[in-house]
Design a protein around this motif. Structure first.
Motif, PDB file in Angstrom:
ATOM      1  N   GLY A 205       0.813  -1.211   0.000  1.00 11.98           N
ATOM      2  CA  GLY A 205       0.000   0.000   0.000  1.00 11.98           C
ATOM      3  C   GLY A 205       0.844   1.258   0.000  1.00 11.98           C
ATOM      4  O   GLY A 205       0.565   2.218  -0.727  1.00 11.98           O
ATOM      5  N   LEU A 206       1.899   1.297   0.807  1.00 14.95           N
ATOM      6  CA  LEU A 206       2.761   2.482   0.878  1.00 14.95           C
ATOM      7  C   LEU A 206       3.500   2.713  -0.430  1.00 14.95           C
ATOM      8  O   LEU A 206       3.685   3.860  -0.867  1.00 14.95           O
ATOM      9  N   ILE A 207       3.920   1.628  -1.084  1.00 13.64           N
ATOM     10  CA  ILE A 207       4.623   1.756  -2.370  1.00 13.64           C
ATOM     11  C   ILE A 207       3.691   2.355  -3.420  1.00 13.64           C
ATOM     12  O   ILE A 207       4.073   3.273  -4.169  1.00 13.64           O
ATOM     13  N   GLU A 208       2.459   1.861  -3.465  1.00 14.47           N
ATOM     14  CA  GLU A 208       1.519   2.367  -4.469  1.00 14.47           C
ATOM     15  C   GLU A 208       1.146   3.825  -4.199  1.00 14.47           C
ATOM     16  O   GLU A 208       0.986   4.625  -5.133  1.00 14.47           O
ATOM     17  N   MET A 209       1.012   4.219  -2.918  1.00 15.54           N
ATOM     18  CA  MET A 209       0.722   5.619  -2.593  1.00 15.54           C
ATOM     19  C   MET A 209       1.880   6.512  -3.034  1.00 15.54           C
ATOM     20  O   MET A 209       1.676   7.636  -3.495  1.00 15.54           O
ATOM     21  N   LYS A 210       3.110   5.999  -2.919  1.00 14.76           N
ATOM     22  CA  LYS A 210       4.290   6.755  -3.356  1.00 14.76           C
ATOM     23  C   LYS A 210       4.254   6.963  -4.872  1.00 14.76           C
ATOM     24  O   LYS A 210       4.555   8.051  -5.382  1.00 14.76           O
ATOM     25  N   HIS A 211       3.834   5.939  -5.619  1.00 14.02           N
ATOM     26  CA  HIS A 211       3.733   6.075  -7.076  1.00 14.02           C
ATOM     27  C   HIS A 211       2.707   7.147  -7.452  1.00 14.02           C
ATOM     28  O   HIS A 211       2.922   7.932  -8.387  1.00 14.02           O
ATOM     29  N   ILE A 212       1.590   7.183  -6.721  1.00  9.59           N
ATOM     30  CA  ILE A 212       0.570   8.205  -7.009  1.00  9.59           C
ATOM     31  C   ILE A 212       1.104   9.588  -6.681  1.00  9.59           C
ATOM     32  O   ILE A 212       0.933  10.540  -7.446  1.00  9.59           O
ATOM     33  N   LEU A 213       1.758   9.732  -5.516  1.00  3.44           N
ATOM     34  CA  LEU A 213       2.265  11.033  -5.087  1.00  3.44           C
ATOM     35  C   LEU A 213       3.298  11.568  -6.063  1.00  3.44           C
ATOM     36  O   LEU A 213       3.381  12.779  -6.302  1.00  3.44           O
ATOM     37  N   GLU A 214       4.109  10.675  -6.650  1.00  5.45           N
ATOM     38  CA  GLU A 214       5.127  11.086  -7.615  1.00  5.45           C
ATOM     39  C   GLU A 214       4.576  11.190  -9.033  1.00  5.45           C
ATOM     40  O   GLU A 214       5.319  11.358  -9.984  1.00  5.45           O
ATOM     41  N   ARG A 215       3.246  11.052  -9.176  1.00  2.00           N
ATOM     42  CA  ARG A 215       2.543  11.224 -10.458  1.00  2.00           C
ATOM     43  C   ARG A 215       2.943  10.182 -11.499  1.00  2.00           C
ATOM     44  O   ARG A 215       2.811  10.415 -12.703  1.00  2.00           O
ATOM     45  N   GLU A 216       3.436   9.038 -11.028  1.00  2.00           N
ATOM     46  CA  GLU A 216       3.732   7.961 -11.970  1.00  2.00           C
ATOM     47  C   GLU A 216       2.453   7.299 -12.458  1.00  2.00           C
ATOM     48  O   GLU A 216       2.380   6.785 -13.573  1.00  2.00           O
ATOM     49  N   ILE A 217       1.422   7.285 -11.603  1.00  2.00           N
ATOM     50  CA  ILE A 217       0.098   6.802 -11.979  1.00  2.00           C
ATOM     51  C   ILE A 217      -0.920   7.773 -11.412  1.00  2.00           C
ATOM     52  O   ILE A 217      -0.664   8.466 -10.423  1.00  2.00           O
ATOM     53  N   GLU A 218      -2.120   7.835 -12.038  1.00  2.96           N
ATOM     54  CA  GLU A 218      -3.141   8.779 -11.582  1.00  2.96           C
ATOM     55  C   GLU A 218      -3.960   8.198 -10.443  1.00  2.96           C
ATOM     56  O   GLU A 218      -4.305   8.884  -9.488  1.00  2.96           O
ATOM     57  N   SER A 219      -4.285   6.901 -10.533  1.00  2.00           N
ATOM     58  CA  SER A 219      -5.061   6.238  -9.495  1.00  2.00           C
ATOM     59  C   SER A 219      -4.804   4.743  -9.597  1.00  2.00           C
ATOM     60  O   SER A 219      -4.212   4.271 -10.572  1.00  2.00           O
ATOM     61  N   LEU A 220      -5.238   3.986  -8.593  1.00  2.00           N
ATOM     62  CA  LEU A 220      -5.075   2.543  -8.639  1.00  2.00           C
ATOM     63  C   LEU A 220      -6.134   1.897  -7.774  1.00  2.00           C
ATOM     64  O   LEU A 220      -6.736   2.538  -6.898  1.00  2.00           O
ATOM     65  N   THR A 221      -6.370   0.620  -8.008  1.00  2.00           N
ATOM     66  CA  THR A 221      -7.288  -0.172  -7.194  1.00  2.00           C
ATOM     67  C   THR A 221      -6.561  -1.420  -6.730  1.00  2.00           C
ATOM     68  O   THR A 221      -6.027  -2.185  -7.547  1.00  2.00           O
ATOM     69  N   ILE A 222      -6.491  -1.630  -5.413  1.00  2.00           N
ATOM     70  CA  ILE A 222      -5.837  -2.803  -4.846  1.00  2.00           C
ATOM     71  C   ILE A 222      -6.739  -3.413  -3.780  1.00  2.00           C
ATOM     72  O   ILE A 222      -7.636  -2.748  -3.255  1.00  2.00           O
ATOM     73  N   GLU A 223      -6.502  -4.682  -3.467  1.00  2.00           N
ATOM     74  CA  GLU A 223      -7.233  -5.364  -2.403  1.00  2.00           C
ATOM     75  C   GLU A 223      -6.360  -5.403  -1.159  1.00  2.00           C
ATOM     76  O   GLU A 223      -5.200  -5.822  -1.225  1.00  2.00           O
ATOM     77  N   ASN A 224      -6.921  -4.939  -0.049  1.00  2.00           N
ATOM     78  CA  ASN A 224      -6.187  -4.855   1.214  1.00  2.00           C
ATOM     79  C   ASN A 224      -6.933  -5.593   2.313  1.00  2.00           C
ATOM     80  O   ASN A 224      -8.163  -5.649   2.313  1.00  2.00           O
ATOM     81  N   ARG A 225      -6.165  -6.118   3.266  1.00  2.00           N
ATOM     82  CA  ARG A 225      -6.769  -6.615   4.507  1.00  2.00           C
ATOM     83  C   ARG A 225      -6.627  -5.538   5.574  1.00  2.00           C
ATOM     84  O   ARG A 225      -5.592  -4.885   5.678  1.00  2.00           O
TER      85      ARG A 225
END
Length: 550
Positions: A205-225
């Protein structure tokens, strides 16, 4: 040259002065300064108070000493009852010490009568500052109202929503998320995402949030517990996006979380069934096949809902960017009144758009849960069609579209037993789409009476000369979690729920809905409802003829 103070109405000036000569001199100076104004003169306390109570005064000019009244008393009254009105002393009887005391007691400015060349600039300055104060107060009120509207929409969303700061701490959580995670909002505020996420899912989750913050991706959908307060584990489908201000500076993360715990439990049960499979009989083998089919259906449903949630995330984020971004701009101290009003309009428009999206989501949620009911009562269909035609005619005319309607029945025969609000919602959604996707030509709405054996139907239609719908997409447009073509270059703003809601309402009323369309030529949407009226008593001598006619 015109005065710098240009207002929508004349400035109303109240002058407290006992000298006719001085009042005429001062009034002539105001006129020579070309200030558009209405001038009211009072030379005693009674007239002064009466004018204040009966007129909307914009500025008060006052002598310091009058035979039967005192300028300081007038200042005290003005400050106690009308604190926003600028108050200027124009006097020859007050020295600098008295002038300073008057300023400390709330006077806006003072002009000595031997320096009346300062009067018009002082009036201009006082009115300008007063107008800016009022504009700023209005802007603050509008901002407060917009923030309250956003808070209401956020809190009432049927899906879990969270505002997460750039430091990964939770700033706000709605009730749907609190119910999902088992904490109150006060208990969640200040916690980090890591505090409530299963330890094995934190890093991803933290890695994907970092990608969004750095504008590498606009949004994402992941499954979390997630770990609930009572220690139990729940699963969420998490659609992450980023909220930015008007300068594209990041403000918050916006996760939208759907509870998928039951689907995950079914998957786990399927894994166990695939293992009890080698050793069990045909009945258990059949059960495993059923679970496989159920899993495939669940996965397909989740894919559709995932795409739906991602689209909702985008649709909600756009107006939210407008609200939060321009709300930040309104806090700038040097904004002009014109800029403030422009920003407030953007906030209001964004809030209205977000409210429409949330209302559609709430309706779809009620439909999915089987909570949507029909309220049947007598309705005049002609009046409903004419009202909708009148409501949408200006919008069609702005696009230079010819808009018309047709009612098959005379008004006194157009009564039917149905849910008028559902009919209104169906026609409204169809007409909105027709106007949105028609750039020229015409739109027609109306209905005909269709008789099928002993059953009578009202068949409504909305016909346009718009862009049309491809044959292979004409069924998909009515599905609840599928848009006709989400990547189409002709796609407009919107959540794409209107036709799904319309289909559900038509079926709830006992009818059906369909479309006939050709790309480049236009579309005609049809729907039917039963034509139910109050039954008339059958006369005995007409009974045979009634049977024959049926």
């Amino acid at each position: 040259m015109k005065s710098l103070i240009l207002m929508d109405k004349n400035i109303k000036i109240l002058h407290l002065e006992d000298s006719i000569r001085d009042s005429e001199l001062i009034h002539s100076l105001i006129e020579s300064g070309e200030i558009e104004h209405d001038y009211f003169l009072a030379d005693n306390e009674k007239d002064f108070l009466n004018i204040l109570e009966t007129e909307t005064i914009d500025i008060i000019l006052s002598d310091y000493s009058l035979p039967d009244y005192n300028g300081n008393d007038a200042l005290k009254v003005a400050r106690e009852r009308y604190s926003d009105i600028p108050f200027l002393f124009v006097s020859g009887a007050m020295g600098e010490d008295r002038a300073i005391d008057a300023m400390l007691n709330g006077a806006t400015d003072y002009v000595l009568k031997n320096k009346l060349e300062r009067l018009v600039p002082a009036i201009n300055r006082a009115i300008r500052e007063h107008k800016l104060k009022i504009t700023h107060k209005q802007a603050q009120d509008e901002l407060r109202e917009s923030e309250e509207k956003f808070r209401s929409i956020f809190d009432q969303s049927p899906v879990g929503s969270v505002l997460v700061g750039l430091d990964k701490r939770l700033n706000r959580c709605n009730s749907a998320f609190c119910n999902f995670i088992g904490y109150s909002e006060n208990e969640l505020i200040g916690k980090t995402i890591s505090d409530i996420t299963h330890p094995e899912d934190v890093e991803l989750g933290l890695i994907e949030m970092k990608h969004i913050l750095e504008r590498e991706i606009e949004s994402l959908t992941i499954e979390n517990r997630y770990v609930r307060k009572d220690g139990t584990i729940v699963w969420g489908m998490n659609s992450f996006s980023l909220v930015s201000d008007s300068n594209n500076n990041p403000l918050y993360f916006l996760p939208i979380i759907q509870d998928i715990t039951q689907r995950k439990l079914a998957e786990q049960e399927l894994l166990l069934a695939n293992k009890e499979l080698i050793y069990q009989n045909n009945e258990k083998e059949k059960r495993a096949v059923e679970l496989t089919i159920a899993k495939e259906h669940a996965e397909q449903s989740d894919k559709l809902k995932s795409a739906f949630l991602a689209n909702m995330s985008h649709e909600i984020r756009t107006p939210m960017n407008g609200i939060l971004g321009f709300a930040e701009l309104l806090k700038e101290p040097d904004l002009s009144g014109e800029e403030q009003q422009e920003y407030i309009k953007v906030i209001e428009k964004s809030g209205a758009r977000m409210l429409n999206i949330i209302n559609d989501i709430v309706d779809i949620s009620k439909i999915e849960a089987g909570l949507m009911k029909a309220e049947i009562k007598e309705t005049n269909i002609n009046e409903k069609v004419q009202y909708i035609y009148t409501f949408f005619k200006p919008e069609a005319e702005r696009k230079k579209i010819h808009f018309s309607y047709f009612n098959a029945l005379p008004t006194d025969k157009a009564f039917v037993k149905t849910d008028q609000e559902k009919i209104y919602a169906i026609l409204t959604n169809l007409i909105k789409n027709a106007i949105k996707y028609t750039n020229n030509g015409s739109i027609e709405i109306g209905y005909i009476v269709e008789r099928r054996h002993a059953l009578s139907l009202l068949q409504f239609y909305v016909k346009d000369t718009g862009i049309g719908i491809p044959k292979d997409r004409q069924e998909a447009i009515f599905e609840r979690f599928i848009q006709a073509d989400i990547t189409d270059k002709m796609a407009r703003q919107g959540a794409g729920l209107g036709l799904a809601i319309a289909k559900a309402y038509v079926e709830l009323l006992g009818g059906k809905i369909w479309v006939e369309s050709e790309v480049g030529k236009g579309s005609t949407f049809y729907f039917t409802i039963p034509f139910i009226t109050e039954p008339e008593p059958v006369k005995k001598n007409n009974f045979k003829s009634l049977i024959k006619s049926n």
